[in-house]
Design a protein around this motif. Structure first.
Motif, PDB file in Angstrom:
ATOM      1  N   GLY A 194      41.436  37.750  38.334  1.00 53.62           N
ATOM      2  CA  GLY A 194      42.642  37.212  37.716  1.00 53.62           C
ATOM      3  C   GLY A 194      43.034  37.984  36.464  1.00 53.62           C
ATOM      4  O   GLY A 194      44.213  38.256  36.230  1.00 53.62           O
ATOM      5  N   GLU A 195      42.030  38.356  35.662  1.00 55.43           N
ATOM      6  CA  GLU A 195      42.296  39.120  34.439  1.00 55.43           C
ATOM      7  C   GLU A 195      42.879  40.492  34.773  1.00 55.43           C
ATOM      8  O   GLU A 195      43.808  40.970  34.109  1.00 55.43           O
ATOM      9  CB  GLU A 195      41.001  39.277  33.649  1.00 55.43           C
ATOM     10  CG  GLU A 195      41.177  39.960  32.300  1.00 55.43           C
ATOM     11  CD  GLU A 195      39.863  40.086  31.533  1.00 55.43           C
ATOM     12  OE1 GLU A 195      39.769  40.994  30.683  1.00 55.43           O
ATOM     13  OE2 GLU A 195      38.938  39.291  31.805  1.00 55.43           O
ATOM     14  N   LEU A 196      42.332  41.123  35.807  1.00 55.12           N
ATOM     15  CA  LEU A 196      42.826  42.435  36.217  1.00 55.12           C
ATOM     16  C   LEU A 196      44.262  42.337  36.729  1.00 55.12           C
ATOM     17  O   LEU A 196      45.100  43.199  36.441  1.00 55.12           O
ATOM     18  CB  LEU A 196      41.913  43.017  37.306  1.00 55.12           C
ATOM     19  CG  LEU A 196      42.062  44.515  37.587  1.00 55.12           C
ATOM     20  CD1 LEU A 196      41.574  45.331  36.406  1.00 55.12           C
ATOM     21  CD2 LEU A 196      41.282  44.901  38.834  1.00 55.12           C
ATOM     22  N   SER A 197      44.558  41.270  37.484  1.00 53.89           N
ATOM     23  CA  SER A 197      45.924  41.059  37.971  1.00 53.89           C
ATOM     24  C   SER A 197      46.879  40.861  36.804  1.00 53.89           C
ATOM     25  O   SER A 197      48.005  41.375  36.807  1.00 53.89           O
ATOM     26  CB  SER A 197      45.979  39.843  38.904  1.00 53.89           C
ATOM     27  OG  SER A 197      45.183  40.043  40.044  1.00 53.89           O
ATOM     28  N   GLY A 198      46.424  40.093  35.797  1.00 55.43           N
ATOM     29  CA  GLY A 198      47.248  39.860  34.617  1.00 55.43           C
ATOM     30  C   GLY A 198      47.538  41.151  33.868  1.00 55.43           C
ATOM     31  O   GLY A 198      48.664  41.383  33.422  1.00 55.43           O
ATOM     32  N   LEU A 199      46.528  42.003  33.757  1.00 58.65           N
ATOM     33  CA  LEU A 199      46.690  43.277  33.059  1.00 58.65           C
ATOM     34  C   LEU A 199      47.651  44.186  33.816  1.00 58.65           C
ATOM     35  O   LEU A 199      48.533  44.820  33.215  1.00 58.65           O
ATOM     36  CB  LEU A 199      45.329  43.952  32.906  1.00 58.65           C
ATOM     37  CG  LEU A 199      45.304  45.309  32.188  1.00 58.65           C
ATOM     38  CD1 LEU A 199      45.844  45.176  30.777  1.00 58.65           C
ATOM     39  CD2 LEU A 199      43.881  45.866  32.164  1.00 58.65           C
ATOM     40  N   ALA A 200      47.496  44.239  35.147  1.00 65.40           N
ATOM     41  CA  ALA A 200      48.391  45.085  35.954  1.00 65.40           C
ATOM     42  C   ALA A 200      49.833  44.581  35.861  1.00 65.40           C
ATOM     43  O   ALA A 200      50.769  45.379  35.719  1.00 65.40           O
ATOM     44  CB  ALA A 200      47.919  45.088  37.413  1.00 65.40           C
ATOM     45  N   GLU A 201      50.010  43.263  35.926  1.00 63.51           N
ATOM     46  CA  GLU A 201      51.358  42.678  35.828  1.00 63.51           C
ATOM     47  C   GLU A 201      51.982  42.981  34.473  1.00 63.51           C
ATOM     48  O   GLU A 201      53.168  43.319  34.359  1.00 63.51           O
ATOM     49  CB  GLU A 201      51.276  41.169  36.055  1.00 63.51           C
ATOM     50  CG  GLU A 201      52.617  40.458  36.156  1.00 63.51           C
ATOM     51  CD  GLU A 201      53.103  39.936  34.825  1.00 63.51           C
ATOM     52  OE1 GLU A 201      54.316  39.685  34.693  1.00 63.51           O
ATOM     53  OE2 GLU A 201      52.268  39.788  33.913  1.00 63.51           O
ATOM     54  N   GLU A 202      51.172  42.886  33.438  1.00 60.19           N
ATOM     55  CA  GLU A 202      51.643  43.146  32.071  1.00 60.19           C
ATOM     56  C   GLU A 202      52.095  44.596  31.929  1.00 60.19           C
ATOM     57  O   GLU A 202      53.162  44.876  31.358  1.00 60.19           O
ATOM     58  CB  GLU A 202      50.508  42.825  31.107  1.00 60.19           C
ATOM     59  CG  GLU A 202      50.772  43.180  29.651  1.00 60.19           C
ATOM     60  CD  GLU A 202      49.529  42.988  28.803  1.00 60.19           C
ATOM     61  OE1 GLU A 202      49.080  43.954  28.185  1.00 60.19           O
ATOM     62  OE2 GLU A 202      48.994  41.855  28.780  1.00 60.19           O
TER      63      GLU A 202
END
Length: 580
Positions: A194-202
């Motif tokens: 989830g953290e990695l997805s958040g970083l990629a989205e950001e």
């Protein structure tokens, strides 16, 4: 969230697909039951070979062929039902998560990574579905095979069955030990995903800013660091889970050897036939097979539990209270009198932002809100719309406490144009009519002309039917701003909120929009947040805020005569820059 609670919550969803669940159970019983008959009749067929009874042998072979064919058909039907059950359950979970998100307070959305929320609806849901597919099929067929095999073994040889039962718990103990130690790693793996997805989205959302500020290398470094952390916890989880299947198979193979040796000795004593030994060995294998299969997919099961924990964690977040029983108001009956009475608010309990704020806005007045960054200007808008609730005091609309008014009904009385534009993937017509889908083409065009958006829309290949890409990436920032202004004008509400609404348009367009706003605000109560003070000189009242409190208020002329906070703020925008 405890595992028992996770499974209990999952069961509530699975029960909604009763037909698929019932079909899976029935076909599992049929397939498992038929497969259990096979080893028994194989043993009988072996025993009649010595008698050279070819008719009986042929009978057993045909009978066994029919049994295994039917078992395979029922297994196929069970898999179809299992797939339907898993995918329907996952679809319900996704739908409820999305619906629940629309009921959550804005504070939850503001305080959580959007990428992490996306991950719960996509990655975690897919992981949970895959885990359910494996576990449901293994569990249904496994229970039947274990119980059936145990019954047949007990009937064939109670003594050897007792030895098998003494060895079997070792497999369960190994599986339990490894599962217990790997669960934390799978939970960390889900969180890091989830953290990695958040970083990629950001990074993708702010790609232009990332490049403009030369942050690319640091962005890559952040991604690699998070990705490495995900790799480490994922590797650790997979390492633990990979130990389960080989160790349990080792134990089961040891049991198989012991059963074979004991069977041979009993056959030599005449207490067991060769066919019976064969049947028993087959049942012993079938008895251990479900255990091996379940431990073989232990990583998927653990991942599924970790994913379900995150999904139900989202679903357990308290939603906004149901307000269907509260008072509703019709926009056409609202005069637009707003009064803040000793309002208090803070985003963080021990850090107060607004303290003892009182202000009275007359119906139809234009009220400008100015002040330095962090003064609490946008917070007032959030409180007016009830995106956040007051900690103390109250806000009155036409003498009614807005807490006593149905939330949706209250928001229908406002139209908003924010500094941050938001457009969805669809036509320009649909985006303008977002808050009023029943609007006619004439009404939409009229709103676009009033917002000075009609000209650029007409130049597009498909005009109002032109498709806007995600978040309007195929439009300039100014064009996106004009569309959001047209959207607000179409609503025609009794109250208007403009939060830096012209910040992304050129000066000439801004002047035209100010004229359009002046006409739109006529007879409506409006709240205008502005940093460019030249745009709000005609306001009836200018509220000057600093550190959450009103420090001054009055007309532009009155405030300039006071030569106070507003006077300094205004002059600072027009004073020439000091030379170094």
């Amino acid at each position: 969230m405890k595992r028992k609670n996770i499974l209990s919550s999952l069961w509530q969803y699975m029960k909604k697909s009763r037909l698929s669940l019932a079909g899976a159970v029935i076909f599992a019983l049929a397939s498992g039951g038929l497969s259990l008959l096979g080893p028994y009749y194989i043993g009988r067929a072996v025993d009649v070979i010595d008698q050279a009874s070819w008719e009986k042998i042929l009978y057993y072979l045909i009978f066994l062929g029919i049994i295994y064919l039917l078992s395979a058909i029922f297994m196929y039907l069970m898999n179809i039902c299992t797939n339907a059950l898993a995918y329907k359950t996952t679809a319900l979970l996704r739908k409820d998560c999305f619906f629940h998100l629309t009921d959550l307070p804005i504070g939850y959305i503001d305080s959580h990574s959007h990428g992490d929320i996306y991950s719960r609806l996509t990655n975690d849901a897919d992981t949970a579905c895959e885990g359910m597919l494996q576990s449901i099929s293994q569990l249904l067929s496994g229970i039947i095979v274990i119980l059936g095999s145990f019954g047949f073994m007990l009937a064939l040889s109670p003594l050897i069955t007792l030895i098998v039962l003494l060895i079997t718990p070792v497999s369960f103990l190994i599986a339990y030990f490894i599962t217990k130690h790997s669960r934390r790693s799978f939970r960390e793996q889900a969180a890091k995903t989830g953290e990695l997805s958040g970083l990629a989205e950001e990074m993708l959302t702010g790609a232009a800013v990332v490049s403009a500020f030369g942050y690319n290398k640091k962005a890559i470094a952040r991604f690699e660091e998070t990705d490495q952390q995900l790799y480490q916890c994922g590797q650790k989880a997979q390492f633990y889970s990979s130990l389960t299947n080989p160790t349990t198979r080792l134990v089961n193979n040891a049991a198989y050897v012991i059963v074979g040796v004991l069977g041979v000795f009993m056959a030599l004593d005449g207490r067991m036939s060769v066919g019976t030994i064969l049947s028993f060995l087959t049942y012993a294998t079938q008895f251990a097979k479900p255990i091996n299969e379940i431990t073989g997919v232990i990583s998927q099961l653990q991942s599924a539990l970790a994913a379900l924990e995150r999904i139900f964690g989202l679903l357990s977040e308290p939603a906004q209270p149901d307000e269907s029983a509260k008072k509703t108001v019709e926009p056409e009956n609202i005069r637009g009198e707003i009064e803040f009475v000793h309002a208090e608010f803070s985003y963080v309990p021990d850090k107060k932002l607004i303290t003892d704020f009182s202000f009275h806005a007359q119906p139809g007045s234009m009220n400008a809100i100015v002040g330095p960054t962090g003064a609490g200007k946008t917070t007032l808008v959030n409180l007016l719309m009830r995106f956040y609730e007051l900690n103390g005091g109250k806000i009155l609309l036409d003498g009614m406490d807005i807490k006593e008014i149905n939330r949706d009904s209250l928001r229908a009385c406002f139209a908003m144009v924010l500094q941050e534009t938001w457009l969805f993937n669809g036509t320009i017509r649909d985006n303008i009519a977002y808050g009023m889908p029943q609007a006619t083409d004439e009404e939409i065009i009229r709103a676009a002309k009033a917002a000075y958006a009609h000209d650029f829309i007409s130049r597009l290949p498909d005009g109002y039917n032109s498709i806007i890409s995600e978040d309007g990436e195929n439009l300039s920032q100014g064009e996106k701003q004009l569309l959001t202004i047209a959207r607000a004008m179409l609503m025609d509400p009794p109250m208007l909120i403009l939060d830096e609404a012209t910040s992304s348009v050129d000066t000439r367009t801004e002047q035209k929009i100010q004229l359009a706003f002046k006409a739109a605000m006529k007879g409506r109560t409006s709240f205008v947040i502005a940093h460019r003070l030249s745009t709000i000189q005609d306001a009836d009242v200018i509220i000057v805020m600093n550190k959450g409190d009103i420090v001054e208020y009055g007309s532009h002329e009155q405030l300039m005569k006071k030569k106070g906070f507003y006077f300094n703020l205004y002059n600072s925008q027009f004073a020439p820059a000091e030379e170094n």
